[in-house]
Design an enzyme around this catalytic site. Structure first.
Site, short mmCIF file in Angstrom:
data_model
loop_
_atom_site.label_atom_id
_atom_site.label_comp_id
_atom_site.label_asym_id
_atom_site.label_seq_id
_atom_site.Cartn_x
_atom_site.Cartn_y
_atom_site.Cartn_z
N SER A 195 0.83 -1.20 0.00
CA SER A 195 0.00 0.00 0.00
C SER A 195 0.86 1.24 0.00
O SER A 195 1.94 1.27 0.57
CB SER A 195 -0.92 0.04 1.22
N LYS B 104 -4.18 -6.89 3.37
CA LYS B 104 -4.18 -5.73 2.46
C LYS B 104 -5.62 -5.42 2.03
O LYS B 104 -6.02 -4.26 1.93
CB LYS B 104 -3.31 -6.00 1.22
N HIS C 167 -7.27 -3.67 4.81
CA HIS C 167 -6.71 -2.31 4.80
C HIS C 167 -7.53 -1.44 3.84
O HIS C 167 -7.94 -0.33 4.17
CB HIS C 167 -5.24 -2.34 4.39
N ASN C 168 -7.75 -1.95 2.65
CA ASN C 168 -8.50 -1.15 1.66
C ASN C 168 -9.95 -0.94 2.09
O ASN C 168 -10.52 0.12 1.85
CB ASN C 168 -8.44 -1.82 0.29
N GLU D 50 -9.89 1.72 4.48
CA GLU D 50 -9.64 2.96 3.73
C GLU D 50 -10.97 3.51 3.16
O GLU D 50 -11.25 4.70 3.25
CB GLU D 50 -8.64 2.65 2.61
P1 NDP Z 1 -0.89 -2.37 -14.19
O1 NDP Z 1 -1.84 -3.02 -13.26
O2 NDP Z 1 -1.41 -1.34 -15.12
O3 NDP Z 1 -0.17 -3.53 -15.04
C1 NDP Z 1 0.69 -3.23 -16.13
C2 NDP Z 1 1.85 -4.22 -16.17
O4 NDP Z 1 1.35 -5.55 -16.33
C3 NDP Z 1 2.77 -3.96 -17.35
O5 NDP Z 1 4.08 -4.18 -16.94
C4 NDP Z 1 2.30 -4.99 -18.35
O6 NDP Z 1 3.28 -5.33 -19.29
C5 NDP Z 1 2.01 -6.14 -17.44
N1 NDP Z 1 1.15 -7.16 -18.02
C6 NDP Z 1 -0.17 -7.09 -18.25
N2 NDP Z 1 -0.63 -8.24 -18.77
C7 NDP Z 1 0.45 -9.08 -18.88
C8 NDP Z 1 0.62 -10.41 -19.35
N3 NDP Z 1 -0.41 -11.14 -19.79
N4 NDP Z 1 1.86 -10.93 -19.31
C9 NDP Z 1 2.91 -10.22 -18.86
N5 NDP Z 1 2.80 -8.95 -18.40
C10 NDP Z 1 1.58 -8.39 -18.41
O7 NDP Z 1 0.38 -1.75 -13.39
P2 NDP Z 1 0.48 -1.00 -11.99
O8 NDP Z 1 1.92 -0.70 -11.86
O9 NDP Z 1 -0.51 0.08 -11.85
O10 NDP Z 1 0.09 -2.12 -10.92
C11 NDP Z 1 0.77 -3.35 -10.82
C12 NDP Z 1 0.09 -4.19 -9.77
O11 NDP Z 1 0.20 -3.53 -8.52
C13 NDP Z 1 -1.40 -4.42 -9.99
O12 NDP Z 1 -1.75 -5.70 -9.56
C14 NDP Z 1 -2.04 -3.38 -9.10
O13 NDP Z 1 -3.34 -3.76 -8.71
C15 NDP Z 1 -1.08 -3.36 -7.93
N6 NDP Z 1 -1.05 -2.14 -7.16
C16 NDP Z 1 -1.20 -0.92 -7.71
C17 NDP Z 1 -1.19 0.23 -6.94
C18 NDP Z 1 -1.29 1.54 -7.58
O14 NDP Z 1 -1.37 2.54 -6.86
N7 NDP Z 1 -1.28 1.62 -8.91
C19 NDP Z 1 -1.02 0.18 -5.50
C20 NDP Z 1 -0.78 -1.14 -5.00
C21 NDP Z 1 -0.83 -2.24 -5.81
P3 NDP Z 1 3.37 -4.54 -20.71
O15 NDP Z 1 4.17 -3.29 -20.43
O16 NDP Z 1 4.08 -5.48 -21.59
O17 NDP Z 1 1.97 -4.24 -21.13
#
Ligand code: NDP
Length: 478
Positions: free
Chosen positions: A128, A183, A186-187, A190
């Site tokens: 988080s 987690k 937590h949400n 939140e």
């Molecule tokens: P996203 O959830 O937008 O995911 C994008 C990433 O996933 C890219 O690197 C993409 O690769 C990859 N991806 C998607 N599909 C595939 C696949 N089939 N095979 C391989 N790679 C794949 O990114 P975030 O950084 O926002 O979040 C990452 C994780 O963290 C998520 O699970 C999210 O829920 C969690 N999270 C996010 C928070 C936030 O504030 N954003 C906070 C806490 C947790 P490519 O570049 O090749 O498309």
């Protein structure tokens, strides 16, 4: 193989986490499905530490020290399974796959079970703090085996946020899905915190008659007291912000339909399954849902009800002080409900979660960080088997002192037609718990009447049924 940790999935969260490890002196292998992102990360931030850029999955795995530690930071759901399927065959027994995405804890349990059969540790980690937290220090909730924590923990402790007393905001939560479960709660908390703040704002606006700027000042003042928290702090920032295009308060130009990504909903769904009353969190989820039903709201705009008549002067200020009491008391109830859910999950899945340790690692880095969590930690440290936060003498005393104002605020809200579902649910929960008798006895009577569902008595052991359609005599059903 030189990298101590690897990160695959380099969108905002993964990139920032990788940079956080590098800035803390770890050699980090980085990988992304689309290799251009890997190259971009190293080109832009390569000077922050030591990165090993890997184009292929094999290169990535080969870059890692053994036992390998690789963090998956991709979209939750199928993409996580796809990435695990890609990497697992390249790994060896003892290696650790860490899922830092927002996975459902049931998925984490399934993945852990499947990988355990192959000797691979799977660690579901709740993270988080959003993008900024990932870079500067998040609150980290790792599940998985104790053995995997022994290998991974020291790294996580290094990159995690630090509480005011210097303790890292991470510790081993418990096996398999425990980290993602905590987690999730937590949400949920939140959501409840945000809804309670929103209701306080609504009351200050329409009952106290304060302007957004004045409310921002009020929240700033509250943030210097017992409500001191990240969410109160940013509330003041948002309320003080002026829209550049119109010169109006920002909060007045934003569409009033709240969206959600689903973790609050999961919290409530799981709470229903576990039979835990998280009514404050549930009302927060439903409040967002109501706000989004535009057609329903438009069709209901003419429904009868009072129009709020704002107070002024000293009366308005006195009311604002009462709202602070109501907010604080309701917040205690939300956390009471959230910690109840953590306890229930821990019992159901035999995780052995230490609630005091959870409160401790929420003190920094995460969205619900608050001074108040020190108090929760102290309450559980003093009494690890505390049945409910409300049974802590300190919190019970504070609510006792707040409750007259809490009730007065609800009366004002009801009179003036201001919806305060989370305040109301919190007070109802409090009053239900303290009630000597609940009308549940009548409910049991009805259930026995229409469905022969039986009931227990207050004066004798056993289970009973009244012959409602016969002579209404009572029979023992044991
Ligand atoms: P996203 O959830 O937008 O995911 C994008 C990433 O996933 C890219 O690197 C993409 O690769 C990859 N991806 C998607 N599909 C595939 C696949 N089939 N095979 C391989 N790679 C794949 O990114 P975030 O950084 O926002 O979040 C990452 C994780 O963290 C998520 O699970 C999210 O829920 C969690 N999270 C996010 C928070 C936030 O504030 N954003 C906070 C806490 C947790 P490519 O570049 O090749 O498309």
């Amino acid at each position: 193989s030189t990298a101590q940790i690897g990160v695959t999935g380099l969108a905002v969260m993964g990139s920032n986490l990788a940079r956080n490890f590098a800035r803390n002196g770890f050699t980090v292998a980085v990988h992304n499905r689309t290799a251009a992102k890997t190259r971009a990360l190293v080109a832009e931030h390569g000077d922050e530490g030591t990165f090993v850029a890997a184009e292929s999955a094999k290169e990535f795995v080969d870059a890692l020290e053994r036992p390998r530690r690789l963090i998956v930071m991709v979209k939750a759901g199928e993409p996580t399974d796809a990435v695990i399927d890609e990497f697992a065959p390249l790994l060896e027994p003892g290696d650790v796959i860490i899922d830092g995405g927002n996975a459902h804890f049931e998925d984490t349990r399934r993945r852990e079970r499947q990988l355990r059969e192959r000797g691979i540790h799977f660690v579901g980690v709740g993270i988080s703090g959003g993008e900024e937290g990932a870079l500067l220090g998040p609150s980290i909730m790792p599940g998985g085996s104790a053995e995997s924590y022994a290998s991974l923990g020291p790294l996580l402790e290094k990159i995690a946020a630090k509480a005011a007393d210097g303790t890292p905001c991470t510790s081993h939560i418990g096996p398999d899905g425990a980290g993602h479960f905590v987690k999730m709660v937590h949400n949920g908390i939140e959501y409840a915190d945000m809804q309670l703040i929103a209701e306080a704002y609504h009351l200050l606006r329409d009952v106290a008659g304060y302007s957004p700027a004045r409310i921002a000042e009020t929240f700033r003042a509250w943030n210097r007291g017992r409500l001191d928290s990240y969410l109160i702090e940013i509330t003041a920032e948002v309320l003080a912000h002026t829209d550049a295009a119109t010169g109006r308060p920002f909060v007045d130009v934003v569409a009033d339909a709240a969206e959600q990504k689903g973790t609050g909903r999961w919290t409530v769904q799981i709470a229903l399954d576990l039979g835990v009353p998280v009514s404050g969190i549930a009302e927060a989820v439903f409040a967002r849902s109501v706000s989004g039903h535009a057609a329903l709201r438009a069709a209901s705009a003419e429904l009868a009800g009072p129009r709020a008549t704002p107070l002024s002067g000293a009366e308005a200020d006195a009311f604002a002080a009462q709202v602070e009491q109501a907010l604080y008391a309701s917040k205690i109830v939300s956390y009471t409900q959230g910690f109840h859910q953590i306890r229930a999950g821990s019992e159901q899945y035999e995780w052995g979660v230490d609630p005091g340790a959870v409160a401790a690692l929420w003190r920094g880095g995460c969205i619900i960080r608050a001074a108040f969590l020190d108090r929760i930690k102290a309450a559980y440290d003093a009494r690890p088997d505390l049945p409910s936060l409300l049974s802590d003498a300190g919190f019970a005393g504070e609510i006792a002192a707040a409750q007259d104002d809490w009730r007065a605020v609800l009366v004002a809200a009801v009179r003036q037609g201001i919806p305060v579902p989370a305040f109301a649910a919190s007070l109802a929960y409090y009053d239900a718990l303290r009630a000597e008798r609940l009308p549940a006895a009548l409910t049991q009577g009805q259930r026995d009447f229409f469905g022969a569902h039986t009931y227990r008595r207050t004066d004798r052991e056993g289970s009973f049924h009244t012959l409602w359609s016969g002579d209404r005599s009572e029979v023992s059903t044991d």
